[in-house]
Motif scaffolding. Structure first.
Motif, PDB file in Angstrom:
ATOM      1  N   UNK A   1       0.836  -1.206   0.000  1.00  0.00           N
ATOM      2  CA  UNK A   1       0.000   0.000   0.000  1.00  0.00           C
ATOM      3  C   UNK A   1       0.866   1.250   0.000  1.00  0.00           C
ATOM      4  N   UNK A   2       0.532   2.195  -0.881  1.00  0.00           N
ATOM      5  CA  UNK A   2       1.277   3.438  -1.055  1.00  0.00           C
ATOM      6  C   UNK A   2       0.333   4.627  -0.998  1.00  0.00           C
ATOM      7  N   UNK A   3       0.870   5.781  -0.670  1.00  0.00           N
ATOM      8  CA  UNK A   3       0.099   7.013  -0.691  1.00  0.00           C
ATOM      9  C   UNK A   3       0.836   8.073  -1.482  1.00  0.00           C
ATOM     10  N   UNK A   4       0.076   9.023  -2.029  1.00  0.00           N
ATOM     11  CA  UNK A   4       0.719  10.094  -2.778  1.00  0.00           C
ATOM     12  C   UNK A   4       1.324  11.148  -1.863  1.00  0.00           C
ATOM     13  N   UNK A   5       0.947  11.148  -0.585  1.00  0.00           N
ATOM     14  CA  UNK A   5       1.536  12.072   0.371  1.00  0.00           C
ATOM     15  C   UNK A   5       1.429  11.472   1.771  1.00  0.00           C
ATOM     16  N   UNK A   6       2.090  12.127   2.721  1.00  0.00           N
ATOM     17  CA  UNK A   6       2.109  11.599   4.083  1.00  0.00           C
ATOM     18  C   UNK A   6       0.719  11.589   4.699  1.00  0.00           C
ATOM     19  N   UNK A   7      -0.100  12.596   4.389  1.00  0.00           N
ATOM     20  CA  UNK A   7      -1.462  12.635   4.916  1.00  0.00           C
ATOM     21  C   UNK A   7      -2.258  11.409   4.511  1.00  0.00           C
ATOM     22  N   UNK A   8      -2.107  10.989   3.269  1.00  0.00           N
ATOM     23  CA  UNK A   8      -2.795   9.784   2.799  1.00  0.00           C
ATOM     24  C   UNK A   8      -2.328   8.568   3.595  1.00  0.00           C
ATOM     25  N   UNK A   9      -1.020   8.444   3.769  1.00  0.00           N
ATOM     26  CA  UNK A   9      -0.480   7.295   4.500  1.00  0.00           C
ATOM     27  C   UNK A   9      -0.975   7.260   5.935  1.00  0.00           C
ATOM     28  N   UNK A  10      -0.939   8.410   6.604  1.00  0.00           N
ATOM     29  CA  UNK A  10      -1.419   8.461   7.988  1.00  0.00           C
ATOM     30  C   UNK A  10      -2.899   8.122   8.064  1.00  0.00           C
ATOM     31  N   UNK A  11      -3.685   8.675   7.132  1.00  0.00           N
ATOM     32  CA  UNK A  11      -5.124   8.428   7.145  1.00  0.00           C
ATOM     33  C   UNK A  11      -5.441   6.952   6.927  1.00  0.00           C
TER      34      UNK A  11
ATOM     35  N   UNK B   1       9.400  13.257  10.516  1.00  0.00           N
ATOM     36  CA  UNK B   1       8.259  14.009   9.998  1.00  0.00           C
ATOM     37  C   UNK B   1       7.390  14.616  11.086  1.00  0.00           C
ATOM     38  N   UNK B   2       7.949  14.897  12.251  1.00  0.00           N
ATOM     39  CA  UNK B   2       7.120  15.291  13.393  1.00  0.00           C
ATOM     40  C   UNK B   2       6.296  16.549  13.130  1.00  0.00           C
ATOM     41  N   UNK B   3       6.858  17.565  12.497  1.00  0.00           N
ATOM     42  CA  UNK B   3       6.116  18.805  12.274  1.00  0.00           C
ATOM     43  C   UNK B   3       4.933  18.584  11.334  1.00  0.00           C
ATOM     44  N   UNK B   4       5.163  17.825  10.266  1.00  0.00           N
ATOM     45  CA  UNK B   4       4.069  17.541   9.324  1.00  0.00           C
ATOM     46  C   UNK B   4       2.997  16.685   9.981  1.00  0.00           C
ATOM     47  N   UNK B   5       3.413  15.708  10.773  1.00  0.00           N
ATOM     48  CA  UNK B   5       2.464  14.849  11.483  1.00  0.00           C
ATOM     49  C   UNK B   5       1.622  15.680  12.443  1.00  0.00           C
ATOM     50  N   UNK B   6       2.267  16.535  13.218  1.00  0.00           N
ATOM     51  CA  UNK B   6       1.530  17.383  14.161  1.00  0.00           C
ATOM     52  C   UNK B   6       0.547  18.298  13.443  1.00  0.00           C
ATOM     53  N   UNK B   7       0.952  18.877  12.317  1.00  0.00           N
ATOM     54  CA  UNK B   7       0.059  19.768  11.561  1.00  0.00           C
ATOM     55  C   UNK B   7      -1.150  19.002  11.036  1.00  0.00           C
ATOM     56  N   UNK B   8      -0.938  17.800  10.523  1.00  0.00           N
ATOM     57  CA  UNK B   8      -2.056  16.990  10.030  1.00  0.00           C
ATOM     58  C   UNK B   8      -2.980  16.594  11.173  1.00  0.00           C
ATOM     59  N   UNK B   9      -2.414  16.149  12.295  1.00  0.00           N
ATOM     60  CA  UNK B   9      -3.231  15.762  13.439  1.00  0.00           C
ATOM     61  C   UNK B   9      -4.071  16.942  13.930  1.00  0.00           C
ATOM     62  N   UNK B  10      -3.462  18.112  13.962  1.00  0.00           N
ATOM     63  CA  UNK B  10      -4.218  19.291  14.416  1.00  0.00           C
ATOM     64  C   UNK B  10      -5.366  19.589  13.447  1.00  0.00           C
ATOM     65  N   UNK B  11      -5.098  19.523  12.153  1.00  0.00           N
ATOM     66  CA  UNK B  11      -6.147  19.780  11.156  1.00  0.00           C
ATOM     67  C   UNK B  11      -7.288  18.765  11.263  1.00  0.00           C
ATOM     68  N   UNK B  12      -6.953  17.537  11.613  1.00  0.00           N
ATOM     69  CA  UNK B  12      -7.953  16.462  11.698  1.00  0.00           C
ATOM     70  C   UNK B  12      -8.598  16.352  13.087  1.00  0.00           C
ATOM     71  N   UNK B  13      -8.092  17.101  14.044  1.00  0.00           N
ATOM     72  CA  UNK B  13      -8.634  17.004  15.401  1.00  0.00           C
ATOM     73  C   UNK B  13      -8.162  15.765  16.132  1.00  0.00           C
TER      74      UNK B  13
END
Length: 190
Positions: A52-62, A173-185
């Motif tokens: 399984x692959x994602x086009x970006x980190x947000x996809x992978x995390x989701x 990727x901590x900063x990107x992960x934190x930003x995505x988590x904040x956006x997603x609640x």
């Protein structure tokens, strides 16, 4: 469920040659094709593996972490086992495009990426066996439908290469992960 006429239909194939991201357990490494029938498009009989692959980190995390959440809170131990790798398509991947109207062309609907895994697995097996011999499936992420993912069949393994060492998810990727988590609640326990 796939009907007997699927083999007579022309599949909606998209060819993509690009860099992909993969969020994976460090124990398995980036090129692990799972055969244990745990994920959405895994072969129901375990005869072939799926990566399984994602086009970006947000996809992978989701796709990897959000389905496991019950209360939208992650603990550090939920993140620690994961690494992020860049996988490069050495040649175009021929993927069944289910990211839009392609689901109509095969006689299905968008629930292939959001409904019961047992149904998605039957479709995976039928698409794998199709005379067009696709390399995998291109679809919208279940928890983040604005993001696109690929389920790559093991037979296409020669078309992918690791483009660098895996980076631990939190360290790299901590900063990107934190930003995505904040956006997603999504909360992160400290």
């Amino acid at each position: 469920m796939p009907g007997p006429a699927l083999g007579e239909r022309r599949l909606p194939i998209i060819e993509l040659q690009q860099d992909w991201l993969r969020l994976h357990l460090r124990a398995h490494g980036p090129l692990y094709y799972g055969k244990r029938c745990l994920n959405r498009f895994d072969d129901p009989d375990g005869a072939y593996g799926v990566l399984y692959l994602g086009q970006d980190l947000g996809c992978c995390l989701a796709e990897v972490l959000l389905p496991r959440l019950e209360d939208l809170v992650l603990a550090p131990e939920d993140i620690a086992p994961y690494a992020v790798s860049v996988l490069r398509s050495l040649e175009p991947l021929r993927l069944v495009d289910l990211s839009g109207d392609g689901v109509i062309a095969i006689g299905a609907d968008a629930s292939l990426a959001t409904g019961p895994h047992a149904v998605s697995r039957c479709w995976s097996a039928a698409l794998y066996a199709h005379p067009d011999r696709p390399d995998g499936i291109y679809y919208r992420a279940r928890s983040a439908p604005g993001r696109l993912a690929a389920a790559v069949f093991e037979r296409a393994s020669a078309k992918l290469a690791v483009a660098g060492p895996p980076a631990p998810l939190w360290e790299g990727h901590s900063q990107e992960v934190l930003a995505l988590f904040e956006a997603w609640g999504v909360g992160l326990e400290v």
